[in-house]
Structures are given as structure tokens and as C-alpha cells.
Scaffold this motif. Structure first.
Motif, PDB file in Angstrom:
ATOM      1  N   ASP A   4      76.551  70.476  72.651  1.00  0.00           N
ATOM      2  CA  ASP A   4      75.346  69.873  72.101  1.00  0.00           C
ATOM      3  C   ASP A   4      75.314  68.413  72.534  1.00  0.00           C
ATOM      4  OD1 ASP A   4      73.406  68.663  70.614  1.00  0.00           O
ATOM      5  OD2 ASP A   4      74.080  69.430  68.679  1.00  0.00           O
ATOM      6  N   PRO A   5      74.270  67.983  73.275  1.00  0.00           N
ATOM      7  CA  PRO A   5      74.274  66.618  73.818  1.00  0.00           C
ATOM      8  C   PRO A   5      74.262  65.545  72.754  1.00  0.00           C
ATOM      9  CG  PRO A   5      72.128  67.654  74.113  1.00  0.00           C
ATOM     10  CD  PRO A   5      73.051  68.720  73.638  1.00  0.00           C
ATOM     11  N   ASP A   6      73.884  65.873  71.528  1.00  0.00           N
ATOM     12  CA  ASP A   6      73.847  64.864  70.471  1.00  0.00           C
ATOM     13  C   ASP A   6      75.036  64.947  69.522  1.00  0.00           C
ATOM     14  OD1 ASP A   6      71.372  63.826  71.324  1.00  0.00           O
ATOM     15  OD2 ASP A   6      70.316  65.481  70.363  1.00  0.00           O
ATOM     16  N   SER A   7      75.996  65.831  69.827  1.00  0.00           N
ATOM     17  CA  SER A   7      77.067  66.074  68.865  1.00  0.00           C
ATOM     18  C   SER A   7      78.078  64.941  68.812  1.00  0.00           C
ATOM     19  CB  SER A   7      77.787  67.396  69.196  1.00  0.00           C
ATOM     20  OG  SER A   7      78.389  67.314  70.482  1.00  0.00           O
ATOM     21  N   HIS A   8      78.323  64.258  69.917  1.00  0.00           N
ATOM     22  CA  HIS A   8      79.302  63.169  69.910  1.00  0.00           C
ATOM     23  C   HIS A   8      78.898  62.086  70.901  1.00  0.00           C
ATOM     24  CE1 HIS A   8      80.878  66.290  72.734  1.00  0.00           C
ATOM     25  NE2 HIS A   8      81.021  65.257  73.528  1.00  0.00           N
ATOM     26  N   VAL A   9      77.627  61.719  70.867  1.00  0.00           N
ATOM     27  CA  VAL A   9      77.150  60.656  71.739  1.00  0.00           C
ATOM     28  C   VAL A   9      77.793  59.335  71.322  1.00  0.00           C
ATOM     29  CG1 VAL A   9      75.110  59.319  72.391  1.00  0.00           C
ATOM     30  CG2 VAL A   9      74.981  61.814  72.248  1.00  0.00           C
ATOM     31  N   LEU A  10      78.205  58.552  72.288  1.00  0.00           N
ATOM     32  CA  LEU A  10      78.852  57.277  71.988  1.00  0.00           C
ATOM     33  C   LEU A  10      77.856  56.289  71.387  1.00  0.00           C
ATOM     34  CD1 LEU A  10      80.987  56.917  75.214  1.00  0.00           C
ATOM     35  CD2 LEU A  10      81.868  57.278  72.909  1.00  0.00           C
ATOM     36  N   PRO A  11      78.323  55.407  70.516  1.00  0.00           N
ATOM     37  CA  PRO A  11      77.426  54.405  69.919  1.00  0.00           C
ATOM     38  C   PRO A  11      76.798  53.508  70.983  1.00  0.00           C
ATOM     39  CG  PRO A  11      79.518  54.488  68.728  1.00  0.00           C
ATOM     40  CD  PRO A  11      79.689  55.319  69.963  1.00  0.00           C
ATOM     41  N   SER A  12      75.608  53.003  70.685  1.00  0.00           N
ATOM     42  CA  SER A  12      74.873  52.202  71.660  1.00  0.00           C
ATOM     43  C   SER A  12      75.590  50.903  72.010  1.00  0.00           C
ATOM     44  CB  SER A  12      73.470  51.895  71.137  1.00  0.00           C
ATOM     45  OG  SER A  12      73.523  51.185  69.918  1.00  0.00           O
ATOM     46  N   GLU A  13      76.471  50.417  71.114  1.00  0.00           N
ATOM     47  CA  GLU A  13      77.174  49.160  71.377  1.00  0.00           C
ATOM     48  C   GLU A  13      78.382  49.327  72.299  1.00  0.00           C
ATOM     49  OE1 GLU A  13      75.412  49.221  67.211  1.00  0.00           O
ATOM     50  OE2 GLU A  13      76.737  50.531  68.393  1.00  0.00           O
ATOM     51  N   THR A  14      78.681  50.540  72.703  1.00  0.00           N
ATOM     52  CA  THR A  14      79.789  50.779  73.629  1.00  0.00           C
ATOM     53  C   THR A  14      79.573  49.992  74.913  1.00  0.00           C
ATOM     54  OG1 THR A  14      80.094  53.006  72.726  1.00  0.00           O
ATOM     55  CG2 THR A  14      81.028  52.575  74.906  1.00  0.00           C
ATOM     56  N   ARG A  15      80.647  49.414  75.446  1.00  0.00           N
ATOM     57  CA  ARG A  15      80.528  48.627  76.674  1.00  0.00           C
ATOM     58  C   ARG A  15      81.811  48.727  77.489  1.00  0.00           C
ATOM     59  NH1 ARG A  15      83.432  43.872  76.287  1.00  0.00           N
ATOM     60  NH2 ARG A  15      84.091  43.246  74.184  1.00  0.00           N
ATOM     61  N   ILE A  16      81.747  48.262  78.716  1.00  0.00           N
ATOM     62  CA  ILE A  16      82.940  48.161  79.553  1.00  0.00           C
ATOM     63  C   ILE A  16      83.649  46.848  79.230  1.00  0.00           C
ATOM     64  CG2 ILE A  16      83.821  48.048  81.908  1.00  0.00           C
ATOM     65  CD1 ILE A  16      82.702  50.776  81.134  1.00  0.00           C
ATOM     66  N   GLY A  17      84.966  46.899  79.125  1.00  0.00           N
ATOM     67  CA  GLY A  17      85.760  45.708  78.861  1.00  0.00           C
ATOM     68  C   GLY A  17      86.378  45.156  80.139  1.00  0.00           C
ATOM     69  N   ARG A  18      87.663  45.394  80.323  1.00  0.00           N
ATOM     70  CA  ARG A  18      88.383  44.873  81.481  1.00  0.00           C
ATOM     71  C   ARG A  18      88.553  45.960  82.555  1.00  0.00           C
ATOM     72  NH1 ARG A  18      93.698  43.716  78.288  1.00  0.00           N
ATOM     73  NH2 ARG A  18      92.918  45.645  77.321  1.00  0.00           N
ATOM     74  N   THR A  19      88.743  45.497  83.780  1.00  0.00           N
ATOM     75  CA  THR A  19      89.191  46.354  84.874  1.00  0.00           C
ATOM     76  C   THR A  19      90.516  45.795  85.379  1.00  0.00           C
ATOM     77  OG1 THR A  19      86.951  46.964  85.571  1.00  0.00           O
ATOM     78  CG2 THR A  19      88.700  47.224  87.180  1.00  0.00           C
ATOM     79  N   ALA A  20      91.451  46.683  85.695  1.00  0.00           N
ATOM     80  CA  ALA A  20      92.746  46.257  86.221  1.00  0.00           C
ATOM     81  C   ALA A  20      92.945  46.822  87.622  1.00  0.00           C
ATOM     82  CB  ALA A  20      93.876  46.724  85.304  1.00  0.00           C
ATOM     83  N   LEU A  21      93.419  45.953  88.521  1.00  0.00           N
ATOM     84  CA  LEU A  21      93.680  46.346  89.895  1.00  0.00           C
ATOM     85  C   LEU A  21      95.155  46.191  90.212  1.00  0.00           C
ATOM     86  CD1 LEU A  21      90.751  44.544  91.772  1.00  0.00           C
ATOM     87  CD2 LEU A  21      90.788  46.879  90.864  1.00  0.00           C
TER      88      LEU A  21
END
Length: 283
Positions: A4-21
């Protein structure tokens, strides 16, 4: 796997934090991300450098002198996308690139205007700024439409003010991955984690939380067949607005084939192609 596409949709405030190389020449990579991209060095040791804006970390460079160049068959990072808050900041970035590096591409994506380049060890970099959200084109079904058109660089450059670094408000808007299978990518990032599909184009998919044009992109343009290894992507971070969402993700992944481990500030999941995603909670 369907859900179900609405069963566990992430909150709208979700964002990308850090990237590690994972890098072999830490000094050279620090110089590139400071002088060309415009980040500040926040902390530095013999093996690690953390760069960001003001006190906000965005990029972690982990020295591994034994790390080989990324195998041409391996999955991993297509680019890290640094989002600046204004066209003037984008113009300043273009000036730094032209003065100190080489621009490899530029595009108008309907939702943003973007500059592309490659770091000294072969990892892709995007520097972009979003158009106002109310101007983003919406396709049938309510999804954001992302296009690719030539970008006129003259007005971008003219908007620059000569700043040597990126301004406050710069963040990582998205990460774009090279994967071995878009079906497996969708099963994990959409059906298991709860991202929404926004746009698909031939051999690529773009997913997000909260209706953003994309937090994570994935493509199979270069037909990668192996897992991530060598220099390049070590891990990337997804920041969640609440602890309950972190627990939900932990539960959703617990019954799958993917490994979940606890970290100091959240959890780590080794997902498809052995790409590590770290989840933390906004503080």
C-alpha cells in the motif's frame, strides 16, 4: 514486492544529511571540496576530514590509501548534489569552477538549475539551486516532472557576487546512485523504506519524501553489475524528523535480507548493492 503506497510513507520533513566518501588522497580532496565546491573544513585528523557550512557537517572524507579506483562494473555514487539557496550562490560556484576546475555539464531541470563536475578521484558532484516550489511542473498523478534542457550560463555567472564559499543554508539536496537493478532499488527504497516515486525516465528513477523532486536518484545507464567498493561512496545519511519513524524503519527492514545495526545516533542499513544508508533523528 507490492505494498500500500500510503502505509509507511516517510514524513515530509525527511531530508538528506551527510555523504561520506572513501578517498586515497585526503589532502587533495579536502582542497577540492574547499576551494572549488566552497565548503569549510569543520574538523580534520590524519584519517578523516569533515566539511560543511558554518557548524553543519555535509561531507565526510575517510582516508583509505589502499583503496583502489572504483571498478567500472561496481555500483555506487553517480553524484552528491549540493543545494545552494540562491542563483547568486550558483553563480559564485560557477566562477570557482571556471577559475580552478573544469565544468563537465549544466542543465535546466524544470525544478532546478544545476552545474556538474567530477572530483579528483572520480566521484560526481552537482551544485544546484531549486526554483520556487510553486513553479515546479506537475505531471498527471500529481508527481513532480523533472526535465533536462540546456542551461544558459551567462545569466548564472552574472548573478555571482564573487563569494569564495557557499553561503549559510547550503545543504545536500539529494544523492544520485548507480545501481545494478532499478527493480531492486524500488523494492527497497520505495516499498520497504517508504520513499515516493516522483519521476522515472529511461533507466532511471527519482524518489523523495514530502513531494520534493528527489532526495535519491538511481540509474543503470552504465550497466553496473557489481557491489560498491573502492574509492567513492562510503555511506550517506537520511535524517528523520522523529524517533518513531526510525523505529518504524527498523521494524520494516528487520524481516528483510538487509542488515541493520545500531549506531551512536541511529541505525545503519546495508542495502542493495551493499550501499550503506545511515538513519538519524533531527536534533
Amino acid at each position: 514486492m507490492q505494498s500500500d503506497p500510503d502505509s509507511h510513507v516517510l514524513p515530509s520533513e525527511t531530508r538528506i544529511g551527510r555523504t561520506a566518501l572513501r578517498v586515497s588522497d585526503l589532502d587533495e580532496m579536502v582542497e577540492f571540496y574547499r576551494e572549488v565546491v566552497g565548503l569549510s573544513v569543520l574538523t580534520r585528523s590524519e584519517t578523516t576530514a569533515i566539511l560543511g557550512v558554518e557548524k553543519t557537517p555535509l561531507l565526510v572524507l575517510e582516508r583509505d590509501e589502499a583503496a583502489l579506483a572504483r571498478d567500472r562494473s561496481g555500483a555506487g555514487l553517480y553524484h552528491t548534489a549540493f543545494r545552494v539557496p540562491s542563483r547568486s550562490a550558483l553563480g559564485d560556484a560557477l566562477g570557482r569552477i571556471r577559475d580552478r576546475w573544469q565544468l563537465s555539464g549544466a542543465a535546466d531541470h524544470d525544478v532546478s538549475e544545476a552545474l556538474y563536475l567530477t572530483d579528483p578521484e572520480g566521484s560526481g558532484v552537482e551544485i544546484y539551486r531549486d526554483f520556487p516550489r510553486e513553479e515546479w511542473p506537475i505531471a498527471d498523478g500529481g508527481r513532480v516532472r523533472i526535465g533536462t534542457y540546456p542551461l544558459d550560463l551567462e545569466p548564472v555567472e552574472a548573478a555571482g557576487t564573487g563569494e569564495l564559499g557557499v553561503p549559510a543554508g547550503t545543504d545536500i539536496g539529494h544523492v544520485h546512485l548507480e545501481v545494478t537493478s532499478l527493480e531492486t532499488f524500488s523494492d527497497f527504497y520505495v516499498d520497504t523504506l517508504g520513499f515516493d516515486v516522483q519521476t522515472t525516465v529511461p533507466d532511471a528513477s527519482f524518489v523523495s519524501a514530502g513531494g520534493y523532486h528527489h532526495h535519491i536518484g538511481a540509474n543503470t545507464w552504465h550497466h553496473r553489475t557489481g557491489t560498491v567498493e573502492g574509492r567513492g561512496l562510503s555511506w550517506f545519511e537520511v535524517v528523520l524528523p522523529e524517533a518513531q519513524t526510525l523505529e518504524t524503519i527498523r521494524d520494516q527492514v528487520a524481516g528483510s535480507q538487509f542488515t541493520v545495526t545500531k549506531t551512536d545516533d541511529g541505525i545503519s542499513i546495508i542495502g542493495p548493492d551493499e550501499i550503506e544508508i545511515r538513519f538519524s533523528v533531527e536534533t
